[in-house]
Scaffold this active site. Structure first.
Site, mmCIF file in Angstrom:
data_model
loop_
_atom_site.group_PDB
_atom_site.id
_atom_site.type_symbol
_atom_site.label_atom_id
_atom_site.label_comp_id
_atom_site.label_asym_id
_atom_site.label_seq_id
_atom_site.Cartn_x
_atom_site.Cartn_y
_atom_site.Cartn_z
ATOM 1 N N HIS A 198 10.872 18.166 4.969
ATOM 2 C CA HIS A 198 10.799 17.399 4.022
ATOM 3 C C HIS A 198 11.545 15.895 3.919
ATOM 4 O O HIS A 198 11.133 15.032 3.209
ATOM 5 C CB HIS A 198 10.895 18.006 2.532
ATOM 6 C CG HIS A 198 10.142 17.654 1.571
ATOM 7 N ND1 HIS A 198 9.633 16.139 1.220
ATOM 8 C CD2 HIS A 198 9.393 18.188 0.676
ATOM 9 C CE1 HIS A 198 8.862 16.220 0.174
ATOM 10 N NE2 HIS A 198 8.800 17.432 -0.189
ATOM 11 N N GLY B 109 4.205 15.339 0.598
ATOM 12 C CA GLY B 109 2.639 15.950 0.927
ATOM 13 C C GLY B 109 1.529 15.181 1.372
ATOM 14 O O GLY B 109 0.801 15.803 2.322
ATOM 15 N N ARG C 158 -6.509 16.143 -16.368
ATOM 16 C CA ARG C 158 -6.441 17.688 -16.228
ATOM 17 C C ARG C 158 -5.139 17.831 -15.746
ATOM 18 O O ARG C 158 -4.384 18.978 -16.293
ATOM 19 C CB ARG C 158 -7.467 17.954 -15.107
ATOM 20 C CG ARG C 158 -7.403 17.544 -13.791
ATOM 21 C CD ARG C 158 -8.490 17.876 -12.988
ATOM 22 N NE ARG C 158 -8.387 17.374 -11.424
ATOM 23 C CZ ARG C 158 -8.925 17.701 -10.475
ATOM 24 N NH1 ARG C 158 -9.469 18.992 -10.657
ATOM 25 N NH2 ARG C 158 -8.790 17.075 -9.461
ATOM 26 N N ASP D 163 3.298 9.555 -6.548
ATOM 27 C CA ASP D 163 2.951 9.046 -5.078
ATOM 28 C C ASP D 163 3.015 7.510 -5.544
ATOM 29 O O ASP D 163 2.127 7.188 -6.309
ATOM 30 C CB ASP D 163 1.634 9.600 -4.585
ATOM 31 C CG ASP D 163 1.386 8.924 -3.263
ATOM 32 O OD1 ASP D 163 2.461 8.254 -2.908
ATOM 33 O OD2 ASP D 163 0.326 9.431 -2.728
ATOM 34 N N ASP E 154 10.316 11.456 -8.128
ATOM 35 C CA ASP E 154 10.451 12.090 -9.173
ATOM 36 C C ASP E 154 10.561 11.592 -10.376
ATOM 37 O O ASP E 154 11.364 10.438 -10.671
ATOM 38 C CB ASP E 154 11.334 13.243 -9.307
ATOM 39 C CG ASP E 154 11.195 14.251 -8.152
ATOM 40 O OD1 ASP E 154 10.489 14.194 -7.376
ATOM 41 O OD2 ASP E 154 12.545 14.841 -7.931
ATOM 42 N N SER F 126 1.349 18.171 -7.820
ATOM 43 C CA SER F 126 0.086 18.317 -7.764
ATOM 44 C C SER F 126 -0.429 18.115 -6.477
ATOM 45 O O SER F 126 -0.144 17.025 -5.797
ATOM 46 C CB SER F 126 -0.723 17.123 -8.814
ATOM 47 O OG SER F 126 -2.140 16.955 -8.594
ATOM 48 N N ASP G 207 -10.169 22.352 10.141
ATOM 49 C CA ASP G 207 -11.093 23.024 11.084
ATOM 50 C C ASP G 207 -10.583 22.728 12.620
ATOM 51 O O ASP G 207 -10.844 21.295 13.108
ATOM 52 C CB ASP G 207 -12.411 22.762 11.011
ATOM 53 C CG ASP G 207 -13.366 23.389 12.174
ATOM 54 O OD1 ASP G 207 -13.119 24.085 12.731
ATOM 55 O OD2 ASP G 207 -14.689 22.784 12.114
#
Length: 453
Positions: free
Chosen positions: A156, A161, A263, A294, A314, A388, A398
């Site tokens: 990290h 992410g 949401r 972000d 944060d 999130s 894939d």
């Protein structure tokens, strides 16, 4: 779960890459600076693009090729001074392990998180000097049914992410024989990495509470010793819409930006209230919810497309447990919205200056130096963080044998850590991966589903 290791390799970039040391940005060096594990499961297909016997070579060869544009992952970290790190791009490579299990995918049921996952993701020996830690570790495990899992452990300090998923998508594309879609952008100078502060601490115009120690309880020493566990809870599209409607109809709507609570704000607010109830807080107990924002689109100008590194900050929503529980859901959502709206370009650059002015960054490492003693801050009860993954391309990885049947955080059992994931079927449902103290888990589930089932 019995797992037998068959081989372990070092995979290096297939071509010569740039070598040298580069400073990390301030955001690379704060928060979690160890590794984060994720896991993918795949069921066998009759017409796999890659024969089962060549799965390992497909993964290793494509990994070697994709490490050319993503060469920082093949490097190593080094301490410089005062809790600061730099990245040595030295092409030392990443770790790739092969293992076999006598279990089948059916034994894992619905893939709900369990302690078994610890056998399926590679671990880092943190007793070694930091310059010996691989930044990326991969474990391919074959099951007796023919299915496989791919456990990935990423530093990290090098990726957040969005960058992690950028790498995963490009690795899978490479394995399928497709060209690079988005070139990673490696120049951390856009975040002034390695530069001295431009203004003194006394001239910084914002108060950065996200770097303060979180509120605790009188029995914090006992809290950190309590056993935690991890579960994944599902919210249907109808339940998500119920919570969002309740948040927007129960409190003043936001004045700025979008005129409705999202949401994320609705579900995170519901999680916050449910945690306060489950933990049995007193009315005057301060509590915080950390939101990870972000900055890529919040900065002016926005960071270049493909920026590879940590660009998340944060921000902290705070309140009293009594207010959160007694007032309607919209109040909790409003506190979260206020924290998110605080993050402007000016605020982000102020945060960088704040960290550049710190004599030592060690106190901002939430994991590496933490001795879990009384003196160390405890980020669990009465606090929580809700991350999130709702907009990240976490599904459809894939490698040539079809999409995964499950993807999720491999371990996420720190008290108060929550991750929101989109439902894998694209039907508007959400998954909530959460770590919570065992003594509070049943009560949390009760309050979480109360009035929405």
């Amino acid at each position: 779960m019995p797992v037998t290791f068959k081989a372990c390799y070092t995979v290096r970039p297939m071509e010569t890459t740039w070598c040298g040391r580069v400073p990390l940005s301030e955001w690379d060096q704060t928060g979690k600076v160890t590794h984060v594990p994720i896991i993918y499961f795949y069921r066998p297909q009759q017409n796999w693009l890659s024969p089962h016997s060549t799965i390992a070579s497909t993964l290793k060869d494509s990994l070697s090729r994709v490490l050319v544009p993503f060469y920082p992952l093949a490097g190593r970290l080094h301490w410089i001074s005062n809790g600061r790190l730099e990245l040595d791009c030295n092409a030392m490579g990443v770790q790739f392990a092969e293992a076999e299990s006598s279990s089948s995918l059916e034994d894992l049921g619905d893939f709900s998180p369990s302690s078994e996952y610890h056998y399926l993701v590679p671990t880092v020996d943190y007793a070694l000097p930091i310059h010996e830690w691989p930044l990326l570790l991969v474990q391919l495990t074959r099951f007796k049914c023919g299915g496989i899992s791919i456990g990935i452990t990423l530093s990290h300090a090098v990726v957040d992410g969005p960058s992690a998923m950028h790498f995963m998508c490009e690795w899978a594309r490479n394995a399928r024989g497709e060209p690079l879609q988005t070139v990673p952008f490696h120049d951390k100078q856009v975040l002034r990495a390695g530069e001295p502060p431009s203004v003194p601490l006394t001239k910084i115009c914002h108060v950065h509470t996200e770097f303060d120690h979180p509120p605790g309880q009188t029995e914090n020493t006992e809290e950190r010793r309590k056993e935690t566990t991890m579960v994944i809870l599902k919210l249907s599209k109808t339940q998500v819409e119920t919570l969002r409607k309740r948040a927007n109809e129960s409190w003043h709507r936001p004045r700025n930006g979008c005129g409705y609570y999202s949401r994320y704000e609705s579900v995170a607010g519901h999680i916050w209230r449910s945690a306060c109830k489950a933990r049995g807080h007193k009315e005057d107990q301060p509590t915080t919810l950390t939101v990870i924002v972000d900055s890529r689109c919040h900065m002016q100008p926005p960071l270049p497309e493909g920026y590879f590194g940590n660009a998340t900050l944060d921000t902290v929503a705070s309140g009293l447990a009594g207010d959160l529980v007694s007032k309607p859901l919209g109040y909790a959502s409003s506190r979260i919205r206020e924290a998110i709206e605080r993050v402007t370009d000016e605020y982000l650059r102020s945060g960088i200056e704040f960290l550049k002015n710190q004599e030592d960054l060690r106190r901002f490492h939430q994991d590496l130096h933490a001795s879990r003693s009384e003196e160390e801050p405890f980020y669990g009860n009465p606090n929580l963080a809700v991350v999130s993954w709702l907009t990240l391309p976490i599904y459809g990885i894939d490698f040539g044998w079809g999409n995964e049947v499950y993807m999720g955080p491999a371990t996420h059992d720190f008290d108060g850590d929550f991750v929101l994931l989109p439902g894998p079927d694209g039907d508007g449902s959400l998954l909530v991966a959460l770590g919570l103290q065992v003594v509070h888990m049943d009560a949390f589930k009760k309050h979480f589903y109360e009035h929405i089932v």
